[in-house]
Design an enzyme around this catalytic site. Structure first.
Site, PDB file in Angstrom:
ATOM      1  CG  ASP A  57      -1.859   1.159   1.298  1.00  0.00           C
ATOM      2  OD1 ASP A  57      -1.537   2.229   0.723  1.00  0.00           O
ATOM      3  OD2 ASP A  57      -2.917   1.024   1.921  1.00  0.00           O
ATOM      4  CB  SER A 133      -2.913  12.045 -16.039  1.00  0.00           C
ATOM      5  OG  SER A 133      -4.034  12.492 -16.789  1.00  0.00           O
ATOM      6  CE1 TYR A 157      -5.648  10.560 -11.663  1.00  0.00           C
ATOM      7  CE2 TYR A 157      -6.164  12.009 -13.510  1.00  0.00           C
ATOM      8  CZ  TYR A 157      -5.604  10.828 -13.019  1.00  0.00           C
ATOM      9  OH  TYR A 157      -5.009   9.942 -13.885  1.00  0.00           O
ATOM     10  CE  LYS A 161      -2.075  10.438 -11.935  1.00  0.00           C
ATOM     11  NZ  LYS A 161      -1.241   9.261 -11.647  1.00  0.00           N
TER      12      LYS A 161
HETATM   13  P1  NAP Z   1      -7.344   1.304 -11.875  1.00  0.00           P
HETATM   14  O1  NAP Z   1      -7.752   0.184 -12.773  1.00  0.00           O
HETATM   15  O2  NAP Z   1      -8.310   1.856 -10.920  1.00  0.00           O
HETATM   16  O3  NAP Z   1      -6.012   0.846 -11.106  1.00  0.00           O
HETATM   17  C1  NAP Z   1      -5.467   1.623 -10.078  1.00  0.00           C
HETATM   18  C2  NAP Z   1      -4.542   0.724  -9.277  1.00  0.00           C
HETATM   19  O4  NAP Z   1      -3.947   1.507  -8.236  1.00  0.00           O
HETATM   20  C3  NAP Z   1      -5.285  -0.431  -8.609  1.00  0.00           C
HETATM   21  O5  NAP Z   1      -4.472  -1.583  -8.643  1.00  0.00           O
HETATM   22  C4  NAP Z   1      -5.439   0.061  -7.184  1.00  0.00           C
HETATM   23  O6  NAP Z   1      -5.554  -0.990  -6.222  1.00  0.00           O
HETATM   24  C5  NAP Z   1      -4.104   0.775  -7.033  1.00  0.00           C
HETATM   25  N1  NAP Z   1      -4.054   1.627  -5.861  1.00  0.00           N
HETATM   26  C6  NAP Z   1      -4.851   2.663  -5.511  1.00  0.00           C
HETATM   27  N2  NAP Z   1      -4.474   3.158  -4.320  1.00  0.00           N
HETATM   28  C7  NAP Z   1      -3.419   2.411  -3.899  1.00  0.00           C
HETATM   29  C8  NAP Z   1      -2.579   2.419  -2.771  1.00  0.00           C
HETATM   30  N3  NAP Z   1      -2.775   3.294  -1.759  1.00  0.00           N
HETATM   31  N4  NAP Z   1      -1.581   1.522  -2.699  1.00  0.00           N
HETATM   32  C9  NAP Z   1      -1.375   0.632  -3.678  1.00  0.00           C
HETATM   33  N5  NAP Z   1      -2.147   0.540  -4.782  1.00  0.00           N
HETATM   34  C10 NAP Z   1      -3.157   1.437  -4.878  1.00  0.00           C
HETATM   35  O7  NAP Z   1      -6.840   2.565 -12.726  1.00  0.00           O
HETATM   36  P2  NAP Z   1      -5.864   2.721 -13.992  1.00  0.00           P
HETATM   37  O8  NAP Z   1      -6.609   3.510 -14.982  1.00  0.00           O
HETATM   38  O9  NAP Z   1      -5.267   1.436 -14.376  1.00  0.00           O
HETATM   39  O10 NAP Z   1      -4.756   3.691 -13.350  1.00  0.00           O
HETATM   40  C11 NAP Z   1      -3.382   3.378 -13.328  1.00  0.00           C
HETATM   41  C12 NAP Z   1      -2.591   4.683 -13.428  1.00  0.00           C
HETATM   42  O11 NAP Z   1      -2.850   5.288 -14.704  1.00  0.00           O
HETATM   43  C13 NAP Z   1      -2.991   5.732 -12.370  1.00  0.00           C
HETATM   44  O12 NAP Z   1      -1.839   6.389 -11.882  1.00  0.00           O
HETATM   45  C14 NAP Z   1      -3.848   6.701 -13.162  1.00  0.00           C
HETATM   46  O13 NAP Z   1      -3.840   8.009 -12.622  1.00  0.00           O
HETATM   47  C15 NAP Z   1      -3.158   6.654 -14.516  1.00  0.00           C
HETATM   48  N6  NAP Z   1      -4.002   7.137 -15.632  1.00  0.00           N
HETATM   49  C16 NAP Z   1      -5.113   6.441 -16.033  1.00  0.00           C
HETATM   50  C17 NAP Z   1      -5.877   6.926 -17.101  1.00  0.00           C
HETATM   51  C18 NAP Z   1      -7.109   6.218 -17.620  1.00  0.00           C
HETATM   52  O14 NAP Z   1      -7.770   6.738 -18.525  1.00  0.00           O
HETATM   53  N7  NAP Z   1      -7.451   5.051 -17.093  1.00  0.00           N
HETATM   54  C19 NAP Z   1      -5.499   8.121 -17.745  1.00  0.00           C
HETATM   55  C20 NAP Z   1      -4.379   8.798 -17.296  1.00  0.00           C
HETATM   56  C21 NAP Z   1      -3.639   8.291 -16.251  1.00  0.00           C
HETATM   57  P3  NAP Z   1      -6.983  -1.486  -5.662  1.00  0.00           P
HETATM   58  O15 NAP Z   1      -7.512  -2.482  -6.657  1.00  0.00           O
HETATM   59  O16 NAP Z   1      -6.614  -2.101  -4.348  1.00  0.00           O
HETATM   60  O17 NAP Z   1      -7.869  -0.285  -5.529  1.00  0.00           O
END
Ligand code: NAP
Length: 237
Positions: A57, A133, A157, A161
């Site tokens: 975490d 992001s 958010y 970033k």
């Molecule tokens: P996601 O499917 O919600 O995955 C987020 C991951 O982060 C999950 O494994 C979550 O674990 C974990 N997490 C959250 N808080 C945590 C903590 N305190 N300690 C350890 N793990 C933690 O979202 P995603 O879209 O794949 O996001 C991944 C990255 O990409 C993020 O940094 C996000 O800002 C970035 N991003 C995403 C997008 C998009 O369109 N999806 C766009 C730009 C940037 P749990 O399952 O336990 O919650």
């Protein structure tokens, strides 16, 4: 080079799981960071060979220290874990939401990076990839060519970033003499749990993961302290 190791935080689902999958396919022993052991174990089983669970975490200092103790050498650190609690503008965002968002997206990155620096320093070609992001780009958020709708939404958010981008530059400068490259990735709009706006969108998280792996495998004469889109094109700060 079969003994190369990588850690991806928040790798139990979404973009992080795809990054872990690709790094394992590249021959890395990949630590699948997950704050929940059960969810992490399921991802490890799905990814298969090369993947192993690391309960982590990124907001828990004791847990971070315990995890770092388990990793002797680290070649690649992908700071991927992230949260996006709401789309509210700053005027409607409480300090509690700002704090919760920054705990994971900013302070968590600094804490994990610092804890794993000794292991990274034991690598001949250490690389850090911060999953940022495009919405954190101040240039893309303002005139003359704003990429996002005006109104200042998702303030906690997006500002987290932007802070992560600043940290990317500062870490890169501090660690340049150690040969540790630090870059940020804008993964693009991806259909994951974090991004309800992308529900039904075609944004495949695996495509974003390819951009992260490109930065993880940068040659020694590659860039550091830079911001790239998933397709390798530069993103303005
Ligand atoms: P996601 O499917 O919600 O995955 C987020 C991951 O982060 C999950 O494994 C979550 O674990 C974990 N997490 C959250 N808080 C945590 C903590 N305190 N300690 C350890 N793990 C933690 O979202 P995603 O879209 O794949 O996001 C991944 C990255 O990409 C993020 O940094 C996000 O800002 C970035 N991003 C995403 C997008 C998009 O369109 N999806 C766009 C730009 C940037 P749990 O399952 O336990 O919650």
């Amino acid at each position: 080079m079969n003994d190369r190791t990588a850690l991806v935080t928040g790798a139990n689902k979404g973009i992080g799981k795809e990054i872990a999958r690709l790094l394992a396919a590249e021959g890395f022993a990949v630590y699948v960071g997950s704050r929940d052991a059960g969810r992490g174990r399921a991802a490890v089983e799905e990814i298969g060979g090369g993947a192993r669970l690391l309960v982590l975490d990124v907001t828990d200092p004791d847990g971070i220290a315990a995890a770092a103790d388990q990793v002797e050498r680290l070649d690649v650190l992908v700071n991927n874990a992230g949260v996006s609690p709401s789309l509210a503008p700053a005027t409607e965002t409480g300090t509690d939401e700002f704090r919760r968002t920054y705990e994971t997206n900013v302070f968590g990155v600094a804490a994990v990076t610092n804890a794993f620096l000794p292991a990274l320093r034991r690598s001949p070609h250490p690389r850090i990839v911060n999953i940022s992001s495009g919405t954190g780009s101040l240039t893309w958020s303002t005139r003359p060519n704003p990429q996002f709708a005006p109104g200042g939404g998702a303030a906690a958010y997006r500002s987290s970033k932007a802070a992560l981008n600043a940290l990317t530059v500062l870490y890169a400068q501090t660690l340049a003499e150690d040969g540790i490259k630090v870059n940020a990735l804008a993964p693009g709009l991806r259909a994951t749990d974090l991004n309800p706006r992308a529900a039904g969108a075609s944004g495949d998280p695996a495509e974003a993961a390819e951009g992260a792996v490109r930065l993880a495998l940068l040659p020694d004469d590659g860039p550091t302290g830079a911001f790239f889109s998933w397709d390798g094109t530069p993103v303005p700060w």
